[in-house]
Design an enzyme around this catalytic site. Structure first.
Site, short mmCIF file in Angstrom:
data_model
loop_
_atom_site.label_atom_id
_atom_site.label_comp_id
_atom_site.label_asym_id
_atom_site.label_seq_id
_atom_site.Cartn_x
_atom_site.Cartn_y
_atom_site.Cartn_z
CG HIS A 148 -0.26 0.05 2.26
ND1 HIS A 148 0.40 -1.01 3.11
CD2 HIS A 148 0.07 1.11 3.18
CE1 HIS A 148 0.92 -0.65 4.15
NE2 HIS A 148 0.50 0.68 4.40
CE LYS A 191 4.16 5.90 3.62
NZ LYS A 191 4.35 5.45 5.12
CG HIS A 251 -3.46 3.64 1.26
ND1 HIS A 251 -2.53 3.77 -0.30
CD2 HIS A 251 -2.60 4.01 2.25
CE1 HIS A 251 -1.42 4.17 0.22
NE2 HIS A 251 -1.71 4.26 1.68
CG HIS A 252 -3.55 7.90 2.33
ND1 HIS A 252 -3.60 8.03 3.63
CD2 HIS A 252 -2.46 7.51 1.80
CE1 HIS A 252 -2.31 7.54 4.10
NE2 HIS A 252 -1.63 7.11 3.04
CG ASP A 304 -2.05 2.48 6.26
OD1 ASP A 304 -1.28 2.27 6.91
OD2 ASP A 304 -2.12 3.51 5.84
#
Length: 528
Positions: free
Chosen positions: A376, A380, A431-432, A460
């Protein structure tokens, strides 16, 4: 039939050979249907053939006394071997009408039909044999006990041989079809269970065949484990074989592993498989009858195909396990750069699978979600370390840079056609997002957010709030739960929040199984 003709028919009982009294009961019997409007004909036929036996099986008689009864009885007994059929009953051509029904409507082509008539003038032999699909024609006056015996014996031999050919054809068709099906199975346990089921089907072609016990077992480093089982001893999978199987079965399985080859025995057979990677498996099949040469031939063909399929399964598992390791490693690399524990990846993956299963996803799809959710935060890797690990508050520009990890992750993953990677791309991208539309990167809301994204979002956040990061301390569990209650329908899908609370013990069990001691505060009272 007049009295004189009946007396002539009864004469054949006088030729009866010595009765074999006290013959043992045989479970499997040849079905013989007697169709005649004279009760005496039924009685005498049963008496004369009472001690008849062929291939170890006696006769089972079924009676019908008119055309209507006959049609129903014949339809209800498709496995009948012989029909002894009178011609003249309700009507002068009742028997001939029944023949046409059997062959044309029921399409019972294998049953042997013996026409018996006391009035040959009503159904001349040449015309009947030419125009009707019968197998023998007898005048009742010519049927002595010995001739009836010979007629039945000849008909049964013919029926047996036809059924052998038919069963052999069915057996080969099943091998072809089942082999194709097996190559579609990717799970070793489903595959092993499929093998046992199909072997039972191939070997028990007769609906009266007795039940069979069978096992598929795999040899581990320290013990032999059950992959699948059927029959009287049907244990759970993945238990040690010595804990559940009878002693004679255990000895046979152990001998097969020791000798590295299978064998055929009177009441069972074993088959040995070894993959190129060294994995060893044995099939144990315990049947109710001794296997003949054709049975063994069918088993050898089938098991040869199974050997190839076993090898493919192992190779597929090796590839899948390698892919899983790569996927988790990618996820852990991203978390390591942000100085977060690799267990975060594992916990989010396990939370996601539990939520997916409780949401109603099938096991296979939930497993894909588990694997994919570990990536996920893979985006980054494109965020500078200075921003990713900044202990203080981020500037608005830095926060925008952090938010872009969802876009970077999607860009890395969305070119694949692999189901796991496609799922990972959705999760990395969404996922955000928030259920109320206040999330990022696209401000999606409600069910416009893919269920994979909604699941990963909840998993998360739960783990992130309970973990210590460079910019915050871990939250106590009760505060996390209060936050989830407040954010139901806001940040999170309310249905998933309900599922989360309904399964909180399972969630916490995962948390404790993969815990980082410094990161979590113990809150056992929160379960009450």
């Amino acid at each position: 039939m007049d009295r004189n003709q009946q007396d002539d028919f009864l004469i054949f009982a006088e030729d009866e050979q010595e009765n074999i009294a006290g013959a043992g009961y045989v479970k499997e019997r040849w079905k013989v249907i007697i169709v005649d409007d004279e009760t005496e004909v039924h009685n005498v036929t049963r008496m004369v053939l009472s001690d008849f036996e062929f291939d170890g099986k006696s006769l089972e008689f079924i009676s019908a006394y008119n055309e209507t009864e006959a049609l129903q009885v014949i339809k209800d007994n498709p496995d009948t071997a012989i029909i002894l059929l009178d011609v003249v009953m309700d009507q002068d051509d009742s028997g001939l009408r029944i023949v046409k029904y059997i062959r044309e409507q029921l399409k019972y082509h294998w049953v042997r039909i013996i026409l018996r008539t006391g009035q040959p003038g009503q159904a001349p032999e040449k015309i009947v044999i030419t125009n009707y699909d019968i197998n023998d024609y007898k005048e009742k006056t010519e049927l002595t006990s010995q001739k009836l015996f010979t007629t039945i014996m000849s008909a049964l031999r013919s029926f047996r041989d036809i059924m052998v050919i038919e069963n052999n054809k069915i057996g080969l068709e099943k091998i072809i079809n089942s082999s194709a099906d097996l190559f579609e199975l990717k799970s070793m346990r489903k595959f092993a269970s499929g093998v046992l089921t199909q072997l039972t089907s191939i070997m028990n072609l007769n609906k009266n065949a007795l039940h069979c016990n069978s096992y598929a077992v795999s040899k581990g480093q320290e013990a032999i484990y059950i992959l699948a089982a059927t029959g009287d001893y049907c244990p759970d999978e993945n238990v040690r074989v010595e804990e559940v199987v009878p002693e004679h079965v255990l000895r046979s399985i152990e001998n097969t592993f020791r000798e590295k080859k299978g064998d055929f025995f009177d009441d069972h057979f074993t088959w040995y498989f070894e993959s190129k990677t060294g994995s060893e498996n044995v099939i144990y099949f315990e049947g109710s009858v001794k296997l003949n040469e054709w049975n063994r031939y069918l088993i050898e063909i089938y098991c040869s195909n199974v050997s190839v399929a076993f090898e493919n399964i192992y190779l597929n598992e090796e590839v899948e396990n390698t892919q899983k390791e790569i996927i988790f490693t990618l996820g852990e690399i991203a978390e390591t750069r942000s100085k977060e524990t690799g267990y975060h990846v594992k916990r989010v993956a396990e939370y996601s699978k539990l939520l997916a299963l409780k949401y109603g996803m099938p096991e296979e799809e939930a497993e894909i979600v588990r694997l994919a959710s570990s990536m996920h935060d893979v985006g980054k890797v494109a965020v500078p370390d200075a921003i990713l690990n900044k202990p203080g508050k981020l500037t608005s520009e830095e926060f925008e840079t952090i938010k872009n990890h969802t876009i970077h992750g999607y860009a890395m993953l969305n070119h694949s056609n692999r189901e796991i990677i496609k799922t990972a791309a959705i999760i990395a991208h969404q996922h955000h997002e928030k259920f109320n539309g206040q999330g990022y990167p696209n401000g999606l809301s409600g069910e416009n957010i893919h269920i994979y994204g909604r699941i990963a979002a909840l998993a998360d956040v739960f783990d992130a709030l309970g973990s210590e990061r460079v910019y915050k301390k871990a939250w106590p569990l009760e505060e996390i739960l209060d936050y989830f209650r407040q954010e139901s329908g806001q940040h999170f899908d309310p249905r998933l929040v309900s599922i989360f609370f309904d399964n909180l013990p399972g969630i916490l069990k995962i948390r404790d199984q993969y815990t980082d001691a410094a990161n979590y505060q113990s809150e056992p009272e929160a379960l009450t």
